[in-house]
Scaffold this motif. Sequence first.
Motif, PDB file in Angstrom:
ATOM      1  N   LEU A 306      47.799  41.928  43.169  1.00 56.36           N
ATOM      2  CA  LEU A 306      48.137  43.349  43.201  1.00 56.36           C
ATOM      3  C   LEU A 306      46.971  44.190  43.714  1.00 56.36           C
ATOM      4  O   LEU A 306      47.177  45.201  44.381  1.00 56.36           O
ATOM      5  CB  LEU A 306      48.558  43.826  41.802  1.00 56.36           C
ATOM      6  CG  LEU A 306      49.979  43.438  41.390  1.00 56.36           C
ATOM      7  CD1 LEU A 306      50.226  43.791  39.931  1.00 56.36           C
ATOM      8  CD2 LEU A 306      51.010  44.111  42.275  1.00 56.36           C
ATOM      9  N   VAL A 307      45.743  43.777  43.398  1.00 53.26           N
ATOM     10  CA  VAL A 307      44.592  44.577  43.813  1.00 53.26           C
ATOM     11  C   VAL A 307      43.897  43.986  45.041  1.00 53.26           C
ATOM     12  O   VAL A 307      42.791  44.358  45.373  1.00 53.26           O
ATOM     13  CB  VAL A 307      43.563  44.723  42.667  1.00 53.26           C
ATOM     14  CG1 VAL A 307      44.191  45.402  41.472  1.00 53.26           C
ATOM     15  CG2 VAL A 307      42.982  43.373  42.286  1.00 53.26           C
ATOM     16  N   SER A 308      44.605  43.028  45.694  1.00 51.34           N
ATOM     17  CA  SER A 308      43.949  42.333  46.810  1.00 51.34           C
ATOM     18  C   SER A 308      44.059  43.105  48.119  1.00 51.34           C
ATOM     19  O   SER A 308      43.465  42.737  49.117  1.00 51.34           O
ATOM     20  CB  SER A 308      44.592  40.972  46.997  1.00 51.34           C
ATOM     21  OG  SER A 308      45.930  41.169  47.445  1.00 51.34           O
ATOM     22  N   GLY A 309      44.875  44.166  48.129  1.00 51.77           N
ATOM     23  CA  GLY A 309      45.110  44.876  49.367  1.00 51.77           C
ATOM     24  C   GLY A 309      46.201  44.233  50.193  1.00 51.77           C
ATOM     25  O   GLY A 309      46.321  44.506  51.392  1.00 51.77           O
ATOM     26  N   SER A 310      47.000  43.374  49.565  1.00 49.43           N
ATOM     27  CA  SER A 310      48.139  42.772  50.264  1.00 49.43           C
ATOM     28  C   SER A 310      49.098  43.876  50.692  1.00 49.43           C
ATOM     29  O   SER A 310      49.316  44.852  49.973  1.00 49.43           O
ATOM     30  CB  SER A 310      48.854  41.798  49.335  1.00 49.43           C
ATOM     31  OG  SER A 310      50.203  41.644  49.729  1.00 49.43           O
ATOM     32  N   SER A 311      49.678  43.717  51.872  1.00 54.62           N
ATOM     33  CA  SER A 311      50.583  44.741  52.379  1.00 54.62           C
ATOM     34  C   SER A 311      51.817  44.866  51.500  1.00 54.62           C
ATOM     35  O   SER A 311      52.483  45.888  51.490  1.00 54.62           O
ATOM     36  CB  SER A 311      50.985  44.396  53.804  1.00 54.62           C
ATOM     37  OG  SER A 311      51.486  43.074  53.829  1.00 54.62           O
ATOM     38  N   GLN A 318      42.552  47.951  47.348  1.00 59.70           N
ATOM     39  CA  GLN A 318      41.864  46.704  47.615  1.00 59.70           C
ATOM     40  C   GLN A 318      40.529  46.705  46.881  1.00 59.70           C
ATOM     41  O   GLN A 318      39.617  47.443  47.240  1.00 59.70           O
ATOM     42  CB  GLN A 318      41.637  46.508  49.117  1.00 59.70           C
ATOM     43  CG  GLN A 318      40.907  45.216  49.401  1.00 59.70           C
ATOM     44  CD  GLN A 318      41.061  44.769  50.832  1.00 59.70           C
ATOM     45  OE1 GLN A 318      41.473  45.541  51.698  1.00 59.70           O
ATOM     46  NE2 GLN A 318      40.737  43.509  51.098  1.00 59.70           N
ATOM     47  N   PHE A 319      40.460  45.882  45.848  1.00 64.88           N
ATOM     48  CA  PHE A 319      39.221  45.764  45.092  1.00 64.88           C
ATOM     49  C   PHE A 319      38.314  44.777  45.803  1.00 64.88           C
ATOM     50  O   PHE A 319      38.798  43.845  46.437  1.00 64.88           O
ATOM     51  CB  PHE A 319      39.506  45.223  43.686  1.00 64.88           C
ATOM     52  CG  PHE A 319      40.017  46.250  42.716  1.00 64.88           C
ATOM     53  CD1 PHE A 319      40.500  47.471  43.159  1.00 64.88           C
ATOM     54  CD2 PHE A 319      40.028  45.984  41.357  1.00 64.88           C
ATOM     55  CE1 PHE A 319      40.975  48.417  42.258  1.00 64.88           C
ATOM     56  CE2 PHE A 319      40.507  46.909  40.454  1.00 64.88           C
ATOM     57  CZ  PHE A 319      40.983  48.132  40.906  1.00 64.88           C
ATOM     58  N   ALA A 323      35.295  42.573  41.586  1.00 69.03           N
ATOM     59  CA  ALA A 323      36.088  43.446  40.719  1.00 69.03           C
ATOM     60  C   ALA A 323      37.454  42.834  40.460  1.00 69.03           C
ATOM     61  O   ALA A 323      38.003  42.923  39.346  1.00 69.03           O
ATOM     62  CB  ALA A 323      36.234  44.812  41.361  1.00 69.03           C
ATOM     63  N   ALA A 324      38.004  42.174  41.503  1.00 68.38           N
ATOM     64  CA  ALA A 324      39.315  41.543  41.326  1.00 68.38           C
ATOM     65  C   ALA A 324      39.230  40.418  40.300  1.00 68.38           C
ATOM     66  O   ALA A 324      40.119  40.253  39.472  1.00 68.38           O
ATOM     67  CB  ALA A 324      39.811  41.003  42.662  1.00 68.38           C
ATOM     68  N   VAL A 325      38.124  39.667  40.368  1.00 72.22           N
ATOM     69  CA  VAL A 325      37.938  38.579  39.409  1.00 72.22           C
ATOM     70  C   VAL A 325      37.870  39.133  37.992  1.00 72.22           C
ATOM     71  O   VAL A 325      38.545  38.640  37.075  1.00 72.22           O
ATOM     72  CB  VAL A 325      36.651  37.784  39.733  1.00 72.22           C
ATOM     73  CG1 VAL A 325      36.246  36.911  38.556  1.00 72.22           C
ATOM     74  CG2 VAL A 325      36.848  36.930  40.958  1.00 72.22           C
ATOM     75  N   LEU A 326      37.083  40.192  37.839  1.00 70.68           N
ATOM     76  CA  LEU A 326      36.966  40.786  36.505  1.00 70.68           C
ATOM     77  C   LEU A 326      38.307  41.336  36.049  1.00 70.68           C
ATOM     78  O   LEU A 326      38.690  41.192  34.889  1.00 70.68           O
ATOM     79  CB  LEU A 326      35.910  41.893  36.511  1.00 70.68           C
ATOM     80  CG  LEU A 326      34.462  41.401  36.633  1.00 70.68           C
ATOM     81  CD1 LEU A 326      33.498  42.564  36.534  1.00 70.68           C
ATOM     82  CD2 LEU A 326      34.159  40.367  35.550  1.00 70.68           C
ATOM     83  N   ASP A 389      42.828  36.831  53.033  1.00 73.82           N
ATOM     84  CA  ASP A 389      41.717  35.936  52.739  1.00 73.82           C
ATOM     85  C   ASP A 389      40.531  36.749  52.267  1.00 73.82           C
ATOM     86  O   ASP A 389      40.376  37.926  52.616  1.00 73.82           O
ATOM     87  CB  ASP A 389      41.345  35.125  53.982  1.00 73.82           C
ATOM     88  CG  ASP A 389      42.222  33.900  54.106  1.00 73.82           C
ATOM     89  OD1 ASP A 389      42.386  33.205  53.091  1.00 73.82           O
ATOM     90  OD2 ASP A 389      42.747  33.656  55.211  1.00 73.82           O
ATOM     91  N   LEU A 390      39.688  36.090  51.488  1.00 72.38           N
ATOM     92  CA  LEU A 390      38.523  36.782  50.954  1.00 72.38           C
ATOM     93  C   LEU A 390      37.463  36.944  52.027  1.00 72.38           C
ATOM     94  O   LEU A 390      37.402  36.182  52.980  1.00 72.38           O
ATOM     95  CB  LEU A 390      37.942  35.983  49.794  1.00 72.38           C
ATOM     96  CG  LEU A 390      38.747  36.000  48.503  1.00 72.38           C
ATOM     97  CD1 LEU A 390      38.153  35.007  47.540  1.00 72.38           C
ATOM     98  CD2 LEU A 390      38.743  37.397  47.918  1.00 72.38           C
TER      99      LEU A 390
END
Lengths: 597, 311
Positions: A306-311, A318-319, A323-326, A389-390
């Motif tokens: 959800l916070v990955s910036g996926s379209s 986009q974290f 931050a996404a891991v946390l 992708d990261l």
Amino acid sequence: MIRMTTTHGTAPVLPLPPAAARAATAAGAAATLASTFLAWTWTDDFPGDLTVTGYPGGLQVLTLVGALLTALFAAAGYGFKGLRWLTPAGTTAPVLWLALGTLGTTWYTITAISVQLGGLANLEPGGWAAGLASLATLLATLGLPADRATEEEKPTGWQRFTGSLAATAARPAQALPSWAEILVIAASFGIGLYVFTYGIDTEYGELFIGYLILVGFAFGALHRAGLIGRLTALTAKHRNVTLAAAFAAAVCFPFTQTNDQYTSVATNILIFATVALGLNVVVGLAGLLDLGYVAFLGVGAYAAALVSGSSDSTIGVQFPFWAAVLTGAAVSLIFGVLIGAPTLRLRGDYLAIVTLGFGEIFRITMNNLNGSTGPDVTNGSAGIPNVPDLNLFGFDFGIEHTILGVPVGRFGNYYLLMLVVTAVVVLVFRRAGESRIGRAWVAIREDETAATAMGINAFRLKLLAFALGAALAGLAGTVQAHVTYTVTPEQYQFAGPVPPNSAFLLAAVILGGMGTLSGPIVGAALLYLIPAKMQFMADYQLFLFGIALILLMRFRPEGLIADRRKQLEFHETGQLDVPEQRLPEAAAGVGTAKAEA
Amino acid sequence: MTTTTTETTPVGGPTGPVLSATGVTMRFGGLTAVRSVDLEVHPGEIVGLIGPNGAGKTTFFNCLTGLYVPTEGTVAYQGTVLPPKPHLVTQAGIARTFQNIRLFANMTVLENVLVGRHTRTKEGLWSALLRGPGFKKAERASEERAMELLEFTGLAAKRDHLARNLPYGEQRKLEIARALASDPGLLLLDEPTAGMNPQETRATEELVFAIRDQGTAVLVIEHDMRFIFNLCDRVAVLVQGEKLVEGSSEVVQGDERVVAAYLGTPFEGAPGAEEVAEVEAAEAHAGAAAGAAAAAGAEAPSTTARTEDDQ
């Protein structure tokens, strides 16, 4: 340590003179070895091309290795000067195990050729030679005197046979300088990495089965020879070195690969193993049976997606990865507390049922948060696709990089990232386990009433175990979301053909060994590889899985890798618990050998 | 005994009771297992609690330690009323052992005692994960204290054995060591010599005295009358959930109601004083015989139901 005189108790299965039996064993092993250089079949329709004379290929290599090891251990049994270190415990039992393994692999190959190509006629003389030579080796081995005298007055043939499979205690080890011990550990992990890589890289199911047979029996042989006991003692002595060596060996893996095909398998194994290790905190340490654990992996994955910036994410943010891991770990933790707080007041079976229910509730809720049957959060069954992708410090995980001259592809990148997560979980597991908190968990598992009477706030500590386990799974989930591109509810079922799911996670923990560090990792690797490599028997997969679990629980209820406690719990032997102060190696050897018996 | 460095916790007033239970009543549905029992234990005292099987002794213990929430009445430790939660009771300073040994069977002897240290240490999860100097110091201190207790109870040589593999008598000792690890001001022992031979019983007696000498008050349930009367400054008798008598050994031994509770009242024209005297003489002679008589007595007079199981 050759016993040339055959006493009543150590009489072999087949009445042969020991010297003759030894000579015949060596000759048989040599013949088997030679036969692998012959052609076993006439056509290369059978995978691995066994038609070339003078160059062993595919399954022939496994027979070759088996025969070589048999010869080596037979020579060590003879008492060759430089080889005695190979057999600190038994001399006959390892040879017997290796002969069995070689026979198994060879005959499996012959059977597979005959079945696949339609009849024994497809075997070339080399195949027959291999089959007969390996059988002859086994028969000769059965003529060797047993390592341990039987207790039976008049042992039957079967009792003699099972007696020959067991070994005596290892003789006390010579003290090595500490650098040599560390070298031994490093070398062992090097060999381990090679063997594991070979297993992952097997290109067809037949080779993998042959590999499993050989590795299984070879492990048994090393165990009987006392080498595993020695190594265990060394690793227990140098624990940090061992962890570092294991980590280094794991880091080396992607560099042994030429393409991404098997690195993706390894990445998935790592994810699976990490989650299993998290579950081991809950089940193995605190003794809370959690049947819905995969939900926490899902929570972490969904949070990260959800916070990955996926379209397709309904939250257009986009974290950065940290931050996404946390976020993933924190959301999982919160869910863990929310689910744990009402359920952890229950004990045993009730907790299992309730967690099973919560696991399913998670999946169904994710399905329903689709905008029509609920608020639009997760896109329902379509899930959240296009997780990008990261990109960490300019290092794009999606593309191939050349590191140290070796190309490391997308999965290789994620493998290395996942390895860091695994290392974190290993560290957490180990440090939490060996502390006041860990002791309290084990105390609760052992006897909750007594634990509370010792001043332990059982509910709080159980909640802590549950929340910690959830956070660790969430951590793995955040990486998983990126690895798989898409997060869907169907990835997080109670049971399914593809790990990780709750049932397989629990199986990995129990199969590997509850409460141990390496157990769940080994269990997860096996549970992932076996179904992945044996897709040709897909219909029977779960059936075979069930049989394997039943057999394991019957013969080794403490799991493949048992901690000392579990061993003692399931195998009542009075001598096991001699404190390992004076003779650490010897005592460990006794422990493992007895537990096997 | 290496007890010189041991400092126990009692901080209450010098005269006030360590434990005061007032009007403790425990009902299970229609059954009253413990009826309005008052009991006080003063610092440095060893108090015995006796009574036939099913008299409610263990139930009373469970009420004291928070395993049961008493239907009525309060339990106070050094003047503070205790909440009925076992871990808070232990934290306050009351430790206990169990009638049927409840060790952590698959932990080592040392680990068992370390678990007992739980309330007296604070290191949480973060400290365990970060492993700062404070963590190592606390672990070392815990281990030192645990080893001290193992030496005190004579188990130091067996520190790495699994608890389940200890012989019975040593398991009892380990349970006491584990309870002492929480530095209690009051120790509750539930039949500490059950199943022991006379030598072991005597050793336990010594141990209890040594514990008292350290400044820990002791409340002990026991069926072995010789053990109780040797040991205790004061004895309370519980019969059918009610406290019948309380007083010194002599007072209790001489009380007819106690004898009646254990052996039954003589019926009309039954064996007279001679037999009673005979029985008492026999009791005085052999502790083992007394135990047997108690067991027999338990069947005779009461049908108080409720087995003494602490679950």
